[in-house]
Design an enzyme around this catalytic site. Structure first.
Site, PDB file in Angstrom:
ATOM      1  N   HIS A 452      10.663  45.855  -7.779  1.00  0.00           N
ATOM      2  CA  HIS A 452      11.133  44.982  -8.430  1.00  0.00           C
ATOM      3  C   HIS A 452      10.146  44.687  -9.496  1.00  0.00           C
ATOM      4  CE1 HIS A 452      12.181  40.568  -9.234  1.00  0.00           C
ATOM      5  NE2 HIS A 452      13.447  41.234  -9.410  1.00  0.00           N
ATOM      6  N   CYS A 845      20.174  56.493 -16.809  1.00  0.00           N
ATOM      7  CA  CYS A 845      19.507  55.087 -16.989  1.00  0.00           C
ATOM      8  C   CYS A 845      18.226  54.604 -16.021  1.00  0.00           C
ATOM      9  CB  CYS A 845      20.521  54.151 -17.156  1.00  0.00           C
ATOM     10  SG  CYS A 845      21.397  53.484 -15.675  1.00  0.00           S
TER      11      CYS A 845
END
Ligand code: PEP
Ligand code: MG
Length: 887
Positions: A452, A845
Site C-alpha cells: 500500500h 493496469c
C-alpha cells in the site's frame, strides 16, 4: 615498411581500412580526431606489424624523417639545448584497456634538460625527469620480473620507491618537490640502471625505450604462449607544457554544463601551469578571445561526432592551443543528455531514432523526482539497502503516525514552519493516505513494491523506501545500529539504479522541472512514435494527476481506483460509516452523501480528459484498509458518528467492526463481491458516473467513460452486475438499467460508454471466453493476478523474497517483472476473450505497467495499452517508442 608508419596531425591522415586493425585503439582515436580537423598534437604510429619486429637500425631513417616533421611543426628540436622537443610514447593495443601507461618526457637528456630548464625552471624540469624515469623503470621492473632477474628487480624497486615519493600525483598533489640536490641524487641513482647514452643522446633514449617496450611485449606474449600475436602499435607524439612561459596554460572542461545541459563550457583554465594538480585555476570561459573561439569550435565538432557531452583537456604552449585528449563523462545528468540530443536533433546532426534510443527509459526517473546532490552528503551518517517502493529523493522531519505528521503539518502551515516531513510506519492503510500526501516520502518496513505505502507513494509522486530490517517501537525506529527519533531530519535517497540510502541529516536536492529539464520536449518527440496500436494510459483518480498525465503523453485513464477518492480526511469517516452501516436504509443515506462527492470528482476528471477514454473501476476496497486502526482514528470516527446523530457505545461499534473482520481480507469480501451483497454501492457509483457524464457532455465535453468491475471470478458475476437479475422474488438492478434511468432523467442522448472487467484471478483468465460475452474490454490487474496465480501475498512476499533470490528460485520480483505463468494466463485470456469478441480491447493496469520488459510482452501478446502511475507515463511512452523504432 614505410607504409606501416602513419603520420597524423595535418587533418588529412589516410589509412586504409584494412590497416586500422594494426594501429590499436589509441591510434584509431588519434586518426579519427585528426580527420575531424581538430588541433591535436601531430604524431606518428608505428603499427603492430612493425612494432612486433622492431629493428631500430632498419627503422632509423623512417623514424628520423617522422621526427623531423614533428620538429618542424612544433618548432623544436630533439635534444636541443635551446628549445628541446620532448616526446611521449603511448602503447596502443587493439582493446580500449591498456596494461601499459604512456611514457612521458622522452628526450630529456643532459643537453636538452638545460634547454628545458630555460622554459620551465629547475624544479619542474627535474620533476619531469622523475616522471620519465618512473615510466621507463616500470617497464624495466616488469622485464626483470619476467626474466626472473631478482637483483635487478630489487635495484629498480628501490629507486622506484624513492621516485614515487618525490613526484606530484593526484594522491600527492599538495606534495612539494624536495630540494634540487636531493632530486639530482635520485636521478643519478636511477640512471645507473641504464646505459650511459640513455642520459646523453635523445635519439638513443627514444630507440632504447621503444626496444624495451617491444622486449616486454614479447616476454609477455611468451609467458602467455601467444608469440607473434601482437596487436600492439606504438604512438609517438610531442609533449607540450602549459607552463612554457607567459602565453601558456592548461585546462580541462566539459563541452557543456553536465547538470543542466546548458551550452556553456564548464571547466577550469590554469594559467602558466602544467596541469590542475595543486592549482586553483579560473573559469575556462575567461581564456583569451582567440582561444575561447577555438575551444568552442572543438566543442561543436566533438559533440557533433560523439553526440554527447565529453570532457576535454587542452594545453596552450607559447600561444599555440593543442587538444590533448577527449573522453566520455561519467556522472552527467539525464537532463543534460536530453538537452544535447534535442540540440543535435534541431541541428539535424542526429535523427529522431537516434535521439529516442539514446535515453534509457528508467533514466527519466531522474527528471521526475528530486535527486540528492551527492556532494552535499559527504560525512553524513547513512544506512544503505532496502526495497525501492517509489524512486526519488526526499528530506524531512520524521513522524511515526498519521496523527503526528498531520499535527506537524498543521503547525507548520500555521507558523510558516518547515513542511518537509517523512512518514515512518511499519505499513500504511487507507487512513494514512493523507499522511503520505502530506509527506515528502515514506519509510516503511512491511511489504515491498506493491505494498500500500509504495503504490500510494508512486501515485502521489512521493518517495517510498521499504526497509524490512527496520524496527519501530513507539516514536523510535532502529535500523542496524542507527536510531531515528521523532523530529529527526533524514534524507531518503531512492535511485532507480543502485542501492537506496537513508542519510541522517538534510541533503541538498535538485528539484525536477519537466519543462526546464526538456522532459516535455522529449515526450512530444517520443509520442510521434507511439501509435494507436499500443499506447499508455494513466492510473489516476483525481483531475490534477490526470492533467499532469496528459502532459506526460497519457492517452486516457486506464484505472481510476474509486476507493482512493475516499482517502481524504473529510471523506474517510463517511466511507467508514457506509461500510459499517447497520442496514440498507442507513447505508443508502450515507451513499447519497458520497454520491455528491464522487459525482463532482468524476465531472472534473471528464473535463480534463475530454475526448479520451476514462476507465472507472467500481469500488474495490479490501475493507480492512479502511477500518480505524488507532485510538485517534477511532475517536475521530466516533466524533463523526455523533455529529451525524448516531450514538454508538464502544461495544456497539466494536460489534459492527467485528462483523466485517475477515481472516483473509485479500481473498475475502472485496471487489465486485461487495456489490453482490450490497447492490446499492455500485448503483450509487454508476449513477454518479452517468450524472457527471451528462453534466459534462451538456457543457461540450466529449465524455468517453469505460466502467470496469473488479475481481471477477466468473461470467455469472459480471452478467448480474451489468444486466441485473430477477430470481425468486429478488431483483438485482444492473448497470444498464441504472444508466438508462440517469439518461432519462437527464433528458439527454445516451453517453457512448463501455463496460469491461479486470482480469485479476486465474479463473477469470481461463474463463475469459465466457466473461467477454459481457465485457467489452479486459484490464489485467497484474498485482492481484500475480498474487493469486502464485499464491503469494503482495504485502508479505518481500519478507521472504531474499531467501528465494539467494537460492535462485525466481527470476526477479514477480510483482515488478511479470512471472511466466502470469504471462501465460494473460495470453490465454486475450486469445479466448478475442475469440468470443473480436473487437475486445485489452490493457494492463497493475504496477508492472511501466517496466519495458513487461511492455514488450504486452505488445507481443496483442494488448492495446498499459496503464501506469502518472510519473511512469513518460517512461512507458519512451519504452514503446523505442520498441516501435526497433522494428
Ligand atoms: C491490480 O490488482 O493489479 C490492480 C490494478 O488493482 P489494485 O492494485 O487496486 O488491487
Ligand atoms: Mg487488484
Amino acid at each position: 615498411m614505410k607504409s606501416s608508419i602513419h603520420f597524423f596531425g595535418e587533418g588529412k591522415t589516410k589509412i586504409q581500412d584494412n590497416c586500422l586493425e594494426n594501429i590499436g585503439y589509441r591510434g584509431r582515436q588519434a586518426v579519427a580526431l585528426d580527420k575531424m580537423k581538430l588541433p591535436i598534437l601531430p604524431g606518428f604510429i608505428i603499427d603492430s606489424e612493425v612494432s612486433s619486429t622492431f629493428d631500430s637500425k632498419k627503422l632509423e631513417p623512417v623514424l628520423k624523417s617522422n621526427l623531423g616533421k614533428l620538429e618542424k611543426k612544433l618548432n623544436k628540436e630533439l635534444g636541443s639545448k635551446e628549445n628541446p622537443l620532448l616526446l611521449k610514447v603511448v602503447v596502443s593495443p587493439n582493446l580500449q584497456f591498456s596494461n601499459y601507461p604512456p611514457i612521458h618526457n622522452i628526450g630529456l637528456v643532459e643537453p636538452s634538460l638545460e634547454g628545458f630548464i630555460k622554459h620551465v625552471g629547475d624544479n619542474f624540469a627535474l620533476h619531469e625527469v622523475h616522471f620519465l624515469l618512473r615510466g621507463v623503470l616500470d617497464i624495466e621492473a616488469k622485464i626483470a620480473e619476467l626474466e626472473s632477474n631478482e637483483d635487478r628487480l630489487k635495484s629498480i624497486s628501490d629507486v622506484l620507491k624513492i621516485i614515487e615519493k618525490q613526484i606530484i600525483t593526484e594522491e600527492n598533489s599538495d606534495g612539494k618537490m624536495p630540494p634540487a640536490a636531493t632530486q639530482k641524487k635520485t636521478i643519478s641513482n636511477a640512471l645507473e640502471l641504464f646505459p650511459d647514452e640513455f642520459s646523453k643522446d635523445a635519439f638513443f633514449q627514444l630507440n632504447y625505450i621503444l626496444e624495451r617496450i617491444k622486449c616486454l611485449i614479447q616476454l609477455e606474449e611468451k609467458a602467455e604462449g601467444a608469440i607473434g600475436d601482437s596487436e600492439t602499435a606504438l604512438l609517438i607524439q610531442p609533449m607540450v607544457y602549459g607552463n612554457y612561459g607567459k602565453n601558456s596554460g592548461s585546462g580541462l572542461f566539459f563541452t557543456r554544463n553536465i547538470v543542466t545541459g546548458e551550452k556553456v563550457l564548464q571547466g577550469t583554465f590554469f594559467k602558466e601551469t602544467f596541469n590542475e594538480l595543486g592549482s586553483e585555476g579560473m573559469d575556462v570561459n575567461k581564456v583569451s578571445k582567440k582561444h575561447i573561439q577555438t575551444l568552442k569550435e572543438i566543442r561543436d565538432k566533438i559533440e557533433k561526432e560523439f553526440k554527447e557531452i565529453r570532457s576535454i583537456r587542452f594545453t596552450i604552449e607559447d600561444d599555440n592551443l593543442w587538444l590533448i585528449d577527449q573522453r566520455p563523462v561519467h556522472g552527467k545528468s539525464t537532463r543534460a543528455d536530453i538537452r544535447v540530443l534535442l540540440d543535435l536533433l534541431a541541428d539535424k546532426v542526429i535523427d529522431d531514432k537516434y535521439a529516442i534510443n539514446s535515453i534509457k527509459p528508467s533514466q527519466l526517473n531522474e527528471l521526475l523526482h528530486p535527486m540528492v546532490d551527492t556532494t552535499s552528503v559527504k560525512g553524513f551518517k547513512s544506512i544503505t539497502g532496502g526495497i525501492s517502493g517509489a524512486p526519488g529523493s526526499a528530506i524531512g522531519k520524521v513522524y511515526f503516525t498519521t496523527e503526528g505528521i498531520t499535527e506537524a503539518y498543521k503547525e507548520a502551515v500555521k507558523t510558516g514552519g518547515d513542511k518537509n516531513l517523512i512518514l515512518c510506519m511499519a505499513a500504511t492503510y487507507a487512513d494514512d493516505v493523507k499522511a503520505v500526501e502530506m509527506s515528502n516520502g515514506v519509510l516503511s518496513c512491511e511489504g515491498g513494491y506493491s505494498a500500500h505505502a509504495s503504490v500510494v507513494a508512486r501515485q502521489y509522486g512521493k518517495v517510498s523506501l521499504v526497509k524490512p530490517d527496520m524496527k519501530i517501537t513507539g516514536k523510535k525506529a532502529t535500523i542496524g545500529n542507527v536510531t531515528i527519533k521523532e523530529g529527526d531530519y533524514i534524507t531518503l535517497d531512492v535511485p532507480y539504479y543502485g542501492d537506496p540510502t537513508v542519510y541522517l541529516g538534510t541533503a541538498d536536492l535538485i528539484e525536477p522541472d519537466p519543462k526546464e529539464s526538456g522532459l516535455l520536449d522529449l515526450v512530444a518527440l517520443v509520442k510521434k512514435y507511439v501509435t494507436d496500436d499500443f499506447f499508455v494510459r494513466v492510473n489516476a483518480d483525481n483531475a490534477k494527476s490526470a492533467d499532469l498525465a496528459l502532459k506526460f503523453g497519457a492517452e486516457g485513464i486506464g484505472l481510476c481506483r474509486t476507493e482512493h477518492m475516499f482517502f481524504q480526511e473529510e471523506r474517510i469517516n463517511l466511507f467508514r460509516h457506509m461500510i459499517l452501516a447497520e442496514d440498507k436504509k442507513e447505508r443508502v443515506k450515507v451513499l447519497n452523501k458520497l454520491k455528491t462527492i464522487q459525482k463532482k470528482d468524476f465531472y472534473e476528471i471528464f473535463k480534463v480528459m475530454s475526448g479520451k477514454e476514462v476507465t472507472i473501476r467500481l469500488l474495490d476496497a479490501p475493507l480492512h484498509e479502511f477500518m480505524p486502526h488507532t485510538k485517534e482514528q477511532l475517536d475521530s470516527f466516533k466524533e463523526y458518528l455523533t455529529s451525524a446523530g448516531i450514538n454508538l457505545t464502544k461495544s456497539q461499534l466494536d460489534e459492527r467492526t467485528q462483523r466485517l473482520e475477515e481472516v483473509n481480507p485479500m481473498l475475502g469480501h472485496r471487489g465486485s463481491r461487495i456489490a453482490v451483497s450490497y447492490p446499492e454501492i455500485y448503483e450509487m457509483q454508476i449513477s454518479a458516473i452517468f450524472e457527471a457524464a451528462h453534466k459534462a457532455k451538456k457543457e461540450g465535453v466529449e465524455v468517453l467513460p469505460e466502467i470496469m468491475v473488479p475481481l471477477i471470478m466468473n461470467s455469472n458475476e459480471i452478467k448480474l452486475l451489468v444486466f441485473g437479475k430477477k430470481i425468486e422474488g429478488l431483483t438485482y438492478k444492473g448497470l444498464l438499467e441504472v444508466s438508462d434511468e440517469v439518461q432519462t432523467k437527464a433528458g439527454d442522448d445516451p453517453i457512448p460508454f463501455k463496460v469491461g472487467t479486470m482480469i485479476e484471478l486465474p479463473a477469470a483468465a481461463v474463463g475469459a471466453g465466457e466473461i467477454s460475452k459481457y465485457a467489452q474490454f479486459f484490464s489485467f490487474g497484474t498485482n492481484d493476478l500475480t498474487q493469486t496465480t502464485l499464491g503469494l501475498s503482495r504485502d508479505d512476499f518481500n519478507a521472504f523474497m531474499p531467501d528465494y533470490t539467494q537460492f535462485d528460485l525466481i527470476e526477479g520480483n514477480p510483482f515488478q517483472k511479470l512471472d511466466s505463468n502470469v504471462k501465460e494466463l494473460i495470453k490465454i485470456a486475450v486469445r479466448r476473450g478475442s475469440l468470443t469478441r473480436p473487437d475486445l480491447k485489452t490493457g494492463l493496469c497493475g504496477e508492472h505497467g511501466a517496466n519495458p520488459d513487461n511492455i514488450k510482452f504486452c505488445m507481443d501478446a496483442g494488448l492495446n495499452y498499459v496503464s501506469c502511475s502518472v510519473y511512469s507515463v513518460p517512461i512507458a511512452n519512451l519504452a514503446i517508442a523505442q520498441m516501435n523504432l526497433s522494428e
